[in-house]
Design an enzyme around this catalytic site. Structure first.
Site, PDB file in Angstrom:
ATOM      1  N   ASP A  67     -71.762 120.196 -15.673  1.00  0.00           N
ATOM      2  CA  ASP A  67     -71.994 120.568 -17.069  1.00  0.00           C
ATOM      3  C   ASP A  67     -73.313 121.301 -17.250  1.00  0.00           C
ATOM      4  O   ASP A  67     -73.392 122.333 -17.927  1.00  0.00           O
ATOM      5  CB  ASP A  67     -71.971 119.306 -17.925  1.00  0.00           C
ATOM      6  CG  ASP A  67     -72.496 119.524 -19.324  1.00  0.00           C
ATOM      7  OD1 ASP A  67     -71.803 120.181 -20.117  1.00  0.00           O
ATOM      8  OD2 ASP A  67     -73.599 119.034 -19.638  1.00  0.00           O
TER       9      ASP A  67
ATOM     10  N   HIS B 127     -70.789 124.117 -25.349  1.00  0.00           N
ATOM     11  CA  HIS B 127     -69.442 123.649 -25.019  1.00  0.00           C
ATOM     12  C   HIS B 127     -68.401 124.513 -25.704  1.00  0.00           C
ATOM     13  O   HIS B 127     -68.695 125.257 -26.643  1.00  0.00           O
ATOM     14  CB  HIS B 127     -69.259 122.194 -25.470  1.00  0.00           C
ATOM     15  CG  HIS B 127     -70.218 121.235 -24.855  1.00  0.00           C
ATOM     16  ND1 HIS B 127     -70.344 119.935 -25.295  1.00  0.00           N
ATOM     17  CD2 HIS B 127     -71.106 121.370 -23.839  1.00  0.00           C
ATOM     18  CE1 HIS B 127     -71.254 119.317 -24.566  1.00  0.00           C
ATOM     19  NE2 HIS B 127     -71.735 120.172 -23.688  1.00  0.00           N
TER      20      HIS B 127
ATOM     21  N   THR C 122     -72.799 110.199 -20.916  1.00  0.00           N
ATOM     22  CA  THR C 122     -71.528 109.709 -20.375  1.00  0.00           C
ATOM     23  C   THR C 122     -71.614 108.287 -19.843  1.00  0.00           C
ATOM     24  O   THR C 122     -70.839 107.426 -20.262  1.00  0.00           O
ATOM     25  CB  THR C 122     -70.989 110.674 -19.304  1.00  0.00           C
ATOM     26  OG1 THR C 122     -70.825 111.964 -19.895  1.00  0.00           O
ATOM     27  CG2 THR C 122     -69.666 110.196 -18.754  1.00  0.00           C
TER      28      THR C 122
ATOM     29  N   ASP D 163     -68.041 116.245 -15.893  1.00  0.00           N
ATOM     30  CA  ASP D 163     -68.627 116.693 -17.152  1.00  0.00           C
ATOM     31  C   ASP D 163     -68.699 118.224 -17.195  1.00  0.00           C
ATOM     32  O   ASP D 163     -69.229 118.860 -16.293  1.00  0.00           O
ATOM     33  CB  ASP D 163     -70.033 116.103 -17.295  1.00  0.00           C
ATOM     34  CG  ASP D 163     -70.529 116.098 -18.717  1.00  0.00           C
ATOM     35  OD1 ASP D 163     -70.337 117.106 -19.417  1.00  0.00           O
ATOM     36  OD2 ASP D 163     -71.127 115.087 -19.137  1.00  0.00           O
TER      37      ASP D 163
ATOM     38  N   HIS E 128     -74.206 124.995 -18.821  1.00  0.00           N
ATOM     39  CA  HIS E 128     -75.132 125.315 -19.906  1.00  0.00           C
ATOM     40  C   HIS E 128     -76.066 126.451 -19.507  1.00  0.00           C
ATOM     41  O   HIS E 128     -76.434 127.290 -20.345  1.00  0.00           O
ATOM     42  CB  HIS E 128     -75.961 124.085 -20.282  1.00  0.00           C
ATOM     43  CG  HIS E 128     -75.244 123.114 -21.161  1.00  0.00           C
ATOM     44  ND1 HIS E 128     -74.975 123.349 -22.484  1.00  0.00           N
ATOM     45  CD2 HIS E 128     -74.729 121.880 -20.898  1.00  0.00           C
ATOM     46  CE1 HIS E 128     -74.335 122.315 -23.012  1.00  0.00           C
ATOM     47  NE2 HIS E 128     -74.174 121.409 -22.067  1.00  0.00           N
TER      48      HIS E 128
ATOM     49  N   HIS F  20     -77.962 108.626 -19.703  1.00  0.00           N
ATOM     50  CA  HIS F  20     -77.449 109.843 -20.318  1.00  0.00           C
ATOM     51  C   HIS F  20     -76.104 109.554 -20.992  1.00  0.00           C
ATOM     52  O   HIS F  20     -75.509 108.504 -20.799  1.00  0.00           O
ATOM     53  CB  HIS F  20     -77.313 110.940 -19.264  1.00  0.00           C
ATOM     54  CG  HIS F  20     -77.395 112.327 -19.810  1.00  0.00           C
ATOM     55  ND1 HIS F  20     -76.391 113.250 -19.643  1.00  0.00           N
ATOM     56  CD2 HIS F  20     -78.373 112.961 -20.515  1.00  0.00           C
ATOM     57  CE1 HIS F  20     -76.742 114.389 -20.208  1.00  0.00           C
ATOM     58  NE2 HIS F  20     -77.939 114.246 -20.749  1.00  0.00           N
TER      59      HIS F  20
ATOM     60  N   SER G 104     -70.842 115.436 -25.160  1.00  0.00           N
ATOM     61  CA  SER G 104     -70.501 114.463 -24.119  1.00  0.00           C
ATOM     62  C   SER G 104     -70.469 113.036 -24.636  1.00  0.00           C
ATOM     63  O   SER G 104     -69.708 112.206 -24.136  1.00  0.00           O
ATOM     64  CB  SER G 104     -71.497 114.569 -22.957  1.00  0.00           C
ATOM     65  OG  SER G 104     -71.360 115.801 -22.292  1.00  0.00           O
TER      66      SER G 104
ATOM     67  N   ASP H  56     -64.841 115.560 -20.172  1.00  0.00           N
ATOM     68  CA  ASP H  56     -65.089 115.308 -21.587  1.00  0.00           C
ATOM     69  C   ASP H  56     -64.948 116.591 -22.402  1.00  0.00           C
ATOM     70  O   ASP H  56     -64.603 116.559 -23.580  1.00  0.00           O
ATOM     71  CB  ASP H  56     -66.468 114.688 -21.801  1.00  0.00           C
ATOM     72  CG  ASP H  56     -67.565 115.363 -20.975  1.00  0.00           C
ATOM     73  OD1 ASP H  56     -67.281 116.342 -20.254  1.00  0.00           O
ATOM     74  OD2 ASP H  56     -68.716 114.904 -21.042  1.00  0.00           O
ATOM     75  N   HIS H  57     -65.182 117.740 -21.761  1.00  0.00           N
ATOM     76  CA  HIS H  57     -65.107 119.047 -22.415  1.00  0.00           C
ATOM     77  C   HIS H  57     -65.355 120.122 -21.366  1.00  0.00           C
ATOM     78  O   HIS H  57     -65.731 119.819 -20.232  1.00  0.00           O
ATOM     79  CB  HIS H  57     -66.161 119.172 -23.529  1.00  0.00           C
ATOM     80  CG  HIS H  57     -67.553 118.856 -23.047  1.00  0.00           C
ATOM     81  ND1 HIS H  57     -68.291 119.734 -22.262  1.00  0.00           N
ATOM     82  CD2 HIS H  57     -68.329 117.752 -23.181  1.00  0.00           C
ATOM     83  CE1 HIS H  57     -69.449 119.181 -21.947  1.00  0.00           C
ATOM     84  NE2 HIS H  57     -69.496 117.968 -22.490  1.00  0.00           N
TER      85      HIS H  57
END
Length: 476
Positions: A269, A414, A106, A4, A273, A104, A53, A311-312
């Site tokens: 991920d 993202h 995902t 992620d 952030h 969460h 996500s 995912d990104h």
């Protein structure tokens, strides 16, 4: 496997960090992922060119584009059957492993159906089949779950007998107990229980629910090995348990055609952030370790396919910022804690400014971040940010380290760039090029020989909205 928030610049950062540790890693050295690279994945959702996500994982699970925030629902807000559910419906065993809450975005997108990712109370009910199996009939869809998020399985105002730090629920549903009593889950929550399970996979029957943190599991840089298993350890245990159950070596019938598992390195991920490069790095290296463990499993079981992608990308990470043509990976090595952990400690001193400044000057910068010659600007940047809130504090800590390493960030969210696509094992030779995220989902279904579209009508009855829900968070 889903990393992620992990982009190609993140791979470059981790590779360079490892290479500068020793002369035994020359410029041509490649990471485990470098050796599996087959192409790229495009990441847009149906609602925007920059996905979240939830929509990203739904593209993988349902092989459909959907809107940001969507969990296992199509763009027209109808439940879409996932590859995990279709695999279960076809007799496969199923598993979810994540370092995030198991509710969460995902992991949820593979086993739940809600119109908003923050409906985690309802997601928790769905992943353990509180009402009924999501693919019709009775019984759970997911045979094995490892991760965090006990709070969504714990009733509000739970007593200490449940061992609950706190509950995230607004009702009295005890899903932890329900999972055990209604569906026979073996429910574990401690490192000791995990070790016992992992040491004897032949003697434990599915289903298994292992939630090792009340919320998300710890960042790898902060993780206490005596308290939580690593992503690699959970991955190895999950593979061993699913494989032995599918082959009948643990006393089951052993008539499953195989298993499907989704494994997520979730906290890559979250560090993105926070613009926290050292924490981002440590979770990437741990994800590499988990990929290596899966590759070893594939080598021993060559009828298995491994696909890894993201995912990104998160943070808009770049290596090298003005005015230099350089970046310095060695700066990340001495960092001992995440910005999240550092700021949790500093925020407790917000009403004691002298003690706060002293802590930043004498403890955080030299001892935790490894910056012995901190400037007054760096001290002030962190001190001032503490008063502005946790997010500002984490960015300040991350940027002090990033500036020294000459690492840049364009956002705390993202980005819309393509991400790496990696494959290994059975039928991986045909996976090449630039793929839409939905095509990755189609590859999974095709390899397993399952049809998600044909299964979706069985979900028409599914409740996709949580009663009394009010959104109060931003998409991540």
């Amino acid at each position: 496997m889903i990393s992620d928030g992990f982009g190609l610049a993140s791979e470059s950062m981790a590779r360079a960090f490892v290479q500068q540790q020793s002369d035994s890693f020359p410029p041509e050295w490649a990471s485990i992922l470098d050796n599996l690279l087959v192409g790229t994945t495009r990441t847009r959702s149906s609602s925007t060119l920059v996905t979240d996500s939830a929509a990203g994982a739904t593209a993988f699970s349902c092989a459909q584009k959907s809107f940001n925030g969507a969990i296992g629902v199509s763009r027209d807000r109808k439940p879409c059957a996932t590859v995990l559910e279709a695999a279960k419906h076809s007799g496969y065993l199923t598993g979810l492993v994540s370092t995030a809450r198991i509710t969460h975005a995902t992991p949820a997108a593979f086993a739940a159906h809600v119109v908003d990712r923050d409906m985690e109370e309802l997601i928790a009910q769905q992943v353990i089949a509180y009402n009924a199996s999501l693919v019709g009939g009775r019984g759970p869809t997911v045979d094995l779950m490892f991760g965090g998020g006990r709070c969504y399985f714990t009733p509000m105002n739970a007593g200490p007998q449940l061992g609950a730090e706190s509950s995230c629920r607004s009702d009295q549903l005890d899903l932890w107990r329900f999972a055990q009593q209604a569906h026979g889950y073996t429910a574990i929550s401690t490192r000791k229980q995990f070790d016992a399970l992992a040491a004897t996979p032949l003697s434990h029957k599915l289903p298994v629910l292992g939630l090792f943190a009340n919320g998300h599991m710890a960042y790898e840089i902060d993780r206490k090995p005596t308290e939580e298993p690593s992503l690699t350890e959970m991955t190895i245990a999950a593979l061993n348990m699913l494989h032995t159950a599918a082959t009948g070596k643990n006393g089951t019938l052993g008539n499953a055609p195989g298993f499907f598992i989704m494994i997520e390195g979730a906290r890559i991920d979250m560090a993105g952030h926070d613009n926290d490069p050292a924490t981002h790095l440590r979770d990437i290296i741990e994800y590499w370790s988990a990929v290596a463990a899966v590759r070893a499993f594939v080598d021993a079981n060559p009828d298995t396919l491994l696909i890894s992608t993201s995912d990104h990308e998160t943070g808009g990470l770049t290596l090298g910022i003005d005015p230099e043509y350089a970046w310095y990976p060695h700066v990340l090595g001495p960092v001992k804690q995440s910005a999240d952990a550092i700021c949790a400690q500093l925020r407790s001193l917000v009403k004691q400014p002298d003690q706060l400044r002293d802590s930043v000057t004498t403890q955080v910068l030299p001892l935790v971040l490894g910056i012995a010659n901190a400037t007054s600007y760096e001290v002030g940047r962190i001190v001032d940010a503490v008063a502005q809130g946790t997010k500002a504090c984490k960015h300040a800590v991350g940027h002090v380290v990033s500036d020294r390493a000459r690492v840049g960030w364009t956002t705390g969210g993202h980005t819309g760039v393509d991400v790496g696509l990696y494959a290994y094992g059975a039928e991986s030779a045909g996976i090449r090029g630039s793929l839409e995220n939905t095509q990755v989902g189609q590859l999974l279904a095709t390899f397993l020989g399952v049809n998600t579209t044909a299964l979706s009508p069985l979900l028409a009855h599914q409740t996709i909205e949580q009663e009394g829900f009010r959104r109060n968070k931003l998409l991540v």
